[in-house]
Design an enzyme around this catalytic site. Structure first.
Site, PDB file in Angstrom:
ATOM      1  N   HIS A 127       0.831  -1.288  -0.069  1.00  0.00           N
ATOM      2  CA  HIS A 127      -0.008   0.103  -0.020  1.00  0.00           C
ATOM      3  C   HIS A 127       0.887   1.233   0.008  1.00  0.00           C
ATOM      4  CE1 HIS A 127      -3.513   2.292   0.729  1.00  0.00           C
ATOM      5  NE2 HIS A 127      -2.857   3.043   1.481  1.00  0.00           N
ATOM      6  N   CYS A 128       0.927   2.057  -1.020  1.00  0.00           N
ATOM      7  CA  CYS A 128       1.630   3.327  -1.108  1.00  0.00           C
ATOM      8  C   CYS A 128       0.996   4.488  -0.614  1.00  0.00           C
ATOM      9  CB  CYS A 128       2.091   3.290  -2.761  1.00  0.00           C
ATOM     10  SG  CYS A 128       3.123   4.822  -2.931  1.00  0.00           S
ATOM     11  N   LYS A 129       1.496   5.122   0.242  1.00  0.00           N
ATOM     12  CA  LYS A 129       0.876   6.306   0.861  1.00  0.00           C
ATOM     13  C   LYS A 129       1.164   7.349   0.059  1.00  0.00           C
ATOM     14  CE  LYS A 129       1.671   4.857   5.596  1.00  0.00           C
ATOM     15  NZ  LYS A 129       2.442   5.343   7.069  1.00  0.00           N
TER      16      LYS A 129
ATOM     17  N   ASN B 219      -1.644   6.888  -2.205  1.00  0.00           N
ATOM     18  CA  ASN B 219      -2.814   6.883  -1.432  1.00  0.00           C
ATOM     19  C   ASN B 219      -3.579   5.592  -1.931  1.00  0.00           C
ATOM     20  OD1 ASN B 219      -4.397   7.462   0.969  1.00  0.00           O
ATOM     21  ND2 ASN B 219      -5.965   8.871  -0.670  1.00  0.00           N
ATOM     22  N   ASN B 220      -2.882   4.681  -2.424  1.00  0.00           N
ATOM     23  CA  ASN B 220      -3.694   3.646  -3.301  1.00  0.00           C
ATOM     24  C   ASN B 220      -2.886   2.344  -3.019  1.00  0.00           C
ATOM     25  OD1 ASN B 220      -5.525   2.467  -4.608  1.00  0.00           O
ATOM     26  ND2 ASN B 220      -4.963   3.102  -6.680  1.00  0.00           N
TER      27      ASN B 220
END
Length: 221
Positions: free
Chosen positions: A157-159, A162-163
């Site tokens: 999950h890539c901050k 945001n996805n």
């Protein structure tokens, strides 16, 4: 240990039936996120866009115009291509819904569902069936607690996006990172050249037409 019954009616059961109230069986229900534009936006996501805008304005508005021809044209072409490619792939990676095909077919993002909580659920996918999403998933799928849904070919999950990054948007994510690195390296080279020439031969940095017009005005005065 949690008893997950994949063939029973109550597939979302994550604790024994005699444990008490419903609140003890479920985490607080929340809506699943559709993509990176789903609220709330993450702070890292906003920082990423601010950095991109700052680099584009400073690079194309200050440093690249100082380069002498033909280096300025080459810098506009190469750095511009990297920045445009990054912008397009970044938007696509954020916009794509990386959920498992079974979750996307359900298209029930309007209904809240229990949240994956490691302290309450040791695992939510058993025999390729997610007990929270209530769908059969692919072998490499994983339920993301942040997006609150199963992601196909889950990577992380890539901050910054945001996805989640999964099979559907992995290559867009890879190109986003690659173009950002290439664009930053090229921009750093331009900045180093400008600083070096500023002390060695500043006249090289005054070849743009706007500088020539100022020079003529000064000489006439």
């Amino acid at each position: 240990m949690t008893n997950l019954n994949c063939f029973g009616r109550h597939r979302r059961r994550t604790a024994p039936q005699n444990s008490g109230s419903r609140n003890e069986l479920f985490s607080p229900p929340l809506h699943s996120r559709i993509n990176g534009w789903s609220l709330p936006l993450h702070g890292f996501q906003l920082v990423a866009w601010l950095i991109y805008c700052f680099m584009a304005i400073v690079g194309f508005g200050v440093y690249v115009p100082l380069l002498p021809a033909p280096w300025s044209f080459a810098a506009y072409a190469l750095i511009g291509t990297a920045f445009v490619l990054h912008l397009v792939t970044h938007v696509v990676a954020v916009t794509i819904d990386p959920a498992d095909v079974s979750v996307r077919r359900r298209k029930d993002y309007s209904s809240p569902m229990p949240v994956f909580d490691n302290s309450k659920h040791q695992h939510v996918i058993h025999n390729l069936h997610c007990t929270l999403c209530e769908v059969d998933v692919e072998p490499k799928a994983k339920h993301c607690s942040t997006c609150n849904k199963c992601i196909a070919d889950f990577d992380h999950h890539c901050k910054w996006l945001n996805n989640c990054v999964g099979g559907r948007n992995y290559w867009f994510f890879f190109i986003t990172i690659s173009s950002a690195v290439i664009g930053m390296i090229l921009l750093i080279l331009v900045v180093l050249f400008v600083f070096i020439e500023h002390y060695v031969n500043p006249a090289v940095l005054r070849t743009a037409p706007q500088f020539q017009s100022k020079t003529v005005c000064v000489s006439k005065s």
